[in-house]
Write a protein that holds these residues in place. Structure first.
Motif, short mmCIF file in Angstrom:
data_model
loop_
_atom_site.label_atom_id
_atom_site.label_comp_id
_atom_site.label_asym_id
_atom_site.label_seq_id
_atom_site.Cartn_x
_atom_site.Cartn_y
_atom_site.Cartn_z
N LEU B 93 0.79 -1.21 -0.11
CA LEU B 93 -0.19 -0.02 0.02
C LEU B 93 1.06 1.11 -0.01
O LEU B 93 2.07 1.11 0.31
CB LEU B 93 -0.89 -0.10 1.14
N LEU B 94 0.40 2.28 -0.41
CA LEU B 94 0.98 3.66 -0.41
C LEU B 94 1.08 4.28 0.91
O LEU B 94 -0.22 4.47 1.23
CB LEU B 94 0.63 4.50 -1.40
N PRO B 95 1.87 4.34 1.83
CA PRO B 95 1.83 4.53 3.36
C PRO B 95 1.20 6.11 3.45
O PRO B 95 0.72 6.21 4.57
CB PRO B 95 3.31 4.34 3.67
N TRP B 96 1.42 6.94 2.42
CA TRP B 96 0.92 8.14 2.66
C TRP B 96 -0.47 8.23 2.27
O TRP B 96 -0.87 9.56 2.19
CB TRP B 96 1.88 8.99 1.87
N ARG B 97 -1.23 7.18 1.88
CA ARG B 97 -2.64 7.47 1.39
C ARG B 97 -3.43 6.55 2.28
O ARG B 97 -3.08 5.45 2.79
CB ARG B 97 -2.72 6.98 -0.04
N PHE B 133 -12.85 1.96 8.38
CA PHE B 133 -11.60 2.17 8.32
C PHE B 133 -10.91 2.98 7.12
O PHE B 133 -9.77 3.11 6.68
CB PHE B 133 -10.60 1.04 8.32
N HIS B 136 -7.99 5.51 7.45
CA HIS B 136 -7.19 5.08 8.44
C HIS B 136 -5.53 4.95 7.47
O HIS B 136 -6.18 4.57 6.18
CB HIS B 136 -7.05 3.68 9.00
N TYR B 137 -4.54 5.32 7.75
CA TYR B 137 -3.40 5.15 7.16
C TYR B 137 -2.82 3.63 7.66
O TYR B 137 -3.23 3.08 8.48
CB TYR B 137 -2.30 6.02 7.58
N TYR B 139 -0.29 2.31 8.44
CA TYR B 139 0.33 1.88 9.68
C TYR B 139 -0.52 1.88 10.83
O TYR B 139 -0.18 1.14 11.96
CB TYR B 139 1.48 3.01 9.89
N GLN B 140 -1.71 2.39 10.47
CA GLN B 140 -2.65 2.20 11.79
C GLN B 140 -3.46 0.95 11.72
O GLN B 140 -4.37 0.53 12.46
CB GLN B 140 -3.78 3.17 11.63
N LEU B 141 -3.03 0.09 10.63
CA LEU B 141 -3.88 -1.07 10.57
C LEU B 141 -3.05 -2.41 10.77
O LEU B 141 -1.76 -2.19 10.52
CB LEU B 141 -4.33 -1.43 8.84
#
Lengths: 277, 264
Positions: B93-97, B133, B136-137, B139-141
């Protein structure tokens, strides 16, 4: 979806929210601690000044009075403005040069193989040497000062960018290819966001360095600017003025660093987990 | 029925640097997959199963042999015309999205207009059970939720074919089980053709219509097993176990022999 999965997901959501709340409380507490420490330092300064002669350490109040006087006579603006132009232009050129060099080094292994040594050399040479060389080659003028500033700072920006470009995750690029993302979309939505943290780190680091170099250069070869004034008051041995200018300069630096760059960083990088150090 | 995917004499040599000798990764791979079929490629690590997916998914264009999708050669199909979904071992996943915007990224990449993309993305988020969700980014998953997002992303673009490269192998077994069941559920609803790579024989038996067994390098499909069990299947079905045991025994004898013959 099955109920147990949904429940687990809900629990996770709660945890994330609680973490966010806890984080904002911690941040509040931290800024309070910072304000308290600033008050404490001024207090210590005041106490120390009581025991020492004003030639060695004038108190906070006399220093502030001198600062205020500089401000209303307009002295501050003129010199501050001169310094800001040098800082701004020096920063701009250093960034352009550093981003270009760093990107090329990150992309082409052959360039990297040769250039890494010379970037280290450029980084090792003291800023003072660049300043002398520039003034001796180009004369004691504005352009020479800006050249010296840019050259001193660009190697560290280059190194940051070089690391950033090497760190681009090719797996994400592959992912975007499987969805037929156009090269333009890939560049702006997959590559640039990956390099952005490095650009920002480079600019914060570069700016911190540029202030120091600029003041030094003004002291050596310029007829105005904050560095020139610092040197002037040092020559006539006016401790209150030296302190007032130092303080002023430091506060401006902090405002730019914390008030602007840090805020930009927080806003752009909300997606990054905060690492507690 | 005409084959959806047909691979003929696929051969792949990896070249390192400028040396003339390369590494033969795949030799003489042949198979055909029908539309709507769920096929697993099962093999030990390093046998070249991911290489097959990379080639079919268009990530690797240097190969010998022929790959036909709907009868048309892959090399002569412009990439914009291919509509595939790819699920990698890591979620990628693109971490900034956010979750939602990771899916709209894929949708906009394949040409959906922005507003429609949001709606489509939302419906697939609901499908994989990530409602709530959206913003949510990554990293939060948790790892399982990240992989759910990547599954939603792959199905959202309405692909003709789905390629999956060991998508559940880095998850814990409990999470992997529920994701497998959800995958079968989505597959039942959408009836996409799925080519799924794994080294887990139980996973292959549980999921697929057919299993291709691969040898170690140079990779080659040496046997094809039809899983003739009714769906939905239960994990504790003794017939599933029996078939799995047969596959494992078959594997050990074949690969063990090869290893013995090579003296490695």
């Amino acid at each position: 979806m099955r109920a147990d999965v949904r429940e687990a997901a809900g629990a996770h959501l709660e945890i994330v929210e609680t973490q966010a709340m806890a984080r904002s409380t911690v941040i509040m507490g931290r800024s309070l601690a910072k304000v308290a420490s600033a008050i404490l330092i001024v207090l210590v300064w005041w106490l120390l000044a009581l025991t020492l002669s004003p030639d060695v350490l004038p108190g906070p109040l006399p220093t502030f009075r001198v600062f205020w006087n500089n401000l209303i006579t307009g002295q501050l603006h003129t010199h501050f403005f001169a310094t800001m132009i040098r800082v701004g232009l020096g920063f701009l050129f250093a960034m352009l040069l550093g981003i270009l060099a760093g990107t090329i080094m990150g992309l082409y292994q052959r360039v990297e193989l040769v250039a890494d040594l010379w970037v280290m050399v450029a980084l090792t040479i003291p800023g003072l040497c660049y300043t002398f060389l520039s003034f001796m080659w180009f004369g004691l003028n504005e352009a020479a000062a800006i050249i010296a500033i840019s050259i001193t700072v660009f190697p560290s920006i280059t190194i940051n960018m070089w690391e950033g470009v090497k760190d681009i995750d090719s797996r994400l690029i592959d992912m975007s290819k499987t969805f037929q993302a156009s090269p333009l979309r890939r560049f702006f939505q997959v590559i640039i966001p990956q390099i952005l943290p490095y650009i920002l780190a480079a600019s914060r680091f570069g700016l911190g360095l540029i202030w120091k170099v600029t003041v030094l250069i003004e002291l050596i070869g310029m007829g105005d600017g904050v560095g020139y004034m610092l040197n002037f008051w040092f020559q006539v041995y006016d401790m209150r003025q030296v302190l007032a200018w130092t303080l002023f300069f430091t506060i401006i630096m902090l405002v730019i660093e914390l008030g602007i760059l840090k805020q930009v960083e927080n806003r752009i990088f909300a997606w990054r987990p905060r690492i507690k150090v | 029925m005409a084959a959806h995917i047909e691979v003929r004499n696929l051969r792949k040599v990896f070249q390192f640097g400028s040396s003339k000798r390369g590494l033969l990764a795949l030799s003489e791979v042949n198979f055909a997959i029908k539309p709507g079929e769920f096929v697993c490629i099962l093999g030990p690590s390093g046998c070249g199963k991911s290489t097959i997916l990379n080639i079919l998914g268009g990530l690797d264009a240097t190969y010998e042999g022929e790959v036909l999708v709907d009868g048309v050669s892959l090399s002569s199909t412009p990439s914009q015309k291919r509509r595939i979904g790819y699920i990698f071992q890591e979620p990628r996943l693109l971490p900034w999205r956010s979750v939602l915007r990771n899916i709209t990224f894929a949708l906009e990449s394949v040409g959906h207009p922005r507003s429609a993309a949001r709606e489509t993305a939302q419906s697939f988020i609901n499908l994989v059970g990530l409602t709530g969700f959206e913003h949510h980014y990554p990293y939060q998953l948790s790892g399982g939720m990240q992989q759910r997002t990547s599954i939603a992303r792959a199905f959202a673009v309405d692909p003709d074919i789905l390629y999956m490269d060991e998508p559940f192998s880095s998850l814990d077994e409990i999470t992997a089980r529920s994701l497998r069941e959800e995958l079968l559920e989505i597959w039942r609803k959408t009836h996409k053709t799925i080519l799924f790579v794994t080294h887990n024989s139980m996973e292959a038996t549980f999921l697929s219509d057919r299993i291709f067994l691969m040898t170690r390098r140079p990779g080659r499909i040496y046997e094809e097993v039809t899983v003739d069990l009714p769906r939905p299947r239960a994990l504790d079905d003794p017939r599933l176990f029996a078939l799995n045991n047969r596959i494992v025994t078959n594997f050990l004898s074949t690969i063990g022999e090869l290893r013995g013959a090579r003296g490695a």
